[in-house]
Design an enzyme around this catalytic site. Structure first.
Site, PDB file in Angstrom:
ATOM      1  N   MET A   1       0.846  -1.176   0.000  1.00  0.00           N
ATOM      2  CA  MET A   1       0.000   0.000   0.000  1.00  0.00           C
ATOM      3  C   MET A   1       0.886   1.231   0.000  1.00  0.00           C
ATOM      4  SD  MET A   1      -1.706   2.742   1.136  1.00  0.00           S
ATOM      5  CE  MET A   1      -0.702   3.211   2.471  1.00  0.00           C
ATOM      6  N   PRO A   2       1.437   1.564  -1.120  1.00  0.00           N
ATOM      7  CA  PRO A   2       2.194   2.807  -1.132  1.00  0.00           C
ATOM      8  C   PRO A   2       1.289   4.033  -1.066  1.00  0.00           C
ATOM      9  CG  PRO A   2       2.942   1.329  -2.857  1.00  0.00           C
ATOM     10  CD  PRO A   2       1.666   0.766  -2.316  1.00  0.00           C
ATOM     11  N   LEU A   3       1.792   5.047  -0.390  1.00  0.00           N
ATOM     12  CA  LEU A   3       1.214   6.382  -0.435  1.00  0.00           C
ATOM     13  C   LEU A   3       2.145   7.184  -1.327  1.00  0.00           C
ATOM     14  CD1 LEU A   3      -0.524   8.815   0.473  1.00  0.00           C
ATOM     15  CD2 LEU A   3       0.963   8.979   2.476  1.00  0.00           C
ATOM     16  N   PHE A  72       5.920   6.333  -0.258  1.00  0.00           N
ATOM     17  CA  PHE A  72       6.009   5.850   1.122  1.00  0.00           C
ATOM     18  C   PHE A  72       5.419   4.450   1.137  1.00  0.00           C
ATOM     19  CE2 PHE A  72       5.649  10.414   1.120  1.00  0.00           C
ATOM     20  CZ  PHE A  72       6.588  10.830   2.045  1.00  0.00           C
TER      21      PHE A  72
END
Length: 134
Positions: A1-3, A72
């Site tokens: 789950m990249p931001l 992130f």
């Protein structure tokens, strides 16, 4: 789950901004095997002069079309996986007209306990979400 945070200079159309976001997301989905709905992007436009991005001594010039990308994500991916992701992002952005010298990526890793998706809970820690393995 990249931001993913995407910073650009003002002047692109809403369609161009969405194309940037979609291209980056498609690269992450393809390279990391994340679900399509793990789509968390923040796009920010800046007035001229607020993005400063030189070449770090590599011998090229960036243009005002520079795209600053911060990813992130959870730690644990290999250097090869990261390099593959960087190349895939550059390829996707090249397809929509962003030159390679204008693609700048910063990659920040953290742990499962550093994420809360809603309700003030760390869903990876509570077990409400499975921790991504790839």
């Amino acid at each position: 789950m990249p931001l993913v945070r995407i910073d650009v200079n003002q002047g692109r159309t809403p369609e161009q901004l969405q194309a940037l976001s979609r291209g980056i997301h498609r690269a992450i989905v393809a390279e990391y095997g994340i679900p399509e709905r793990d789509y968390f992007h923040v796009l920010t436009e800046h007035p001229a002069g607020q993005i400063l991005a030189q070449d770090a001594g590599l011998g090229f010039e960036r243009t005002p079309d520079v795209v600053m990308i911060q990813i992130f994500t959870q730690a644990g991916r290999s250097q090869e996986a990261k390099q593959s992701l960087f190349a895939a992002i550059a390829e996707k952005l090249a397809a929509i007209g962003v030159d390679g010298e204008d693609v700048f990526i910063g990659y920040v890793e953290n742990s499962a306990g550093d994420w809360s998706f809603a309700f003030g809970r760390a869903q990876y820690v509570t077990g409400e979400l499975g921790v991504p393995s790839k």
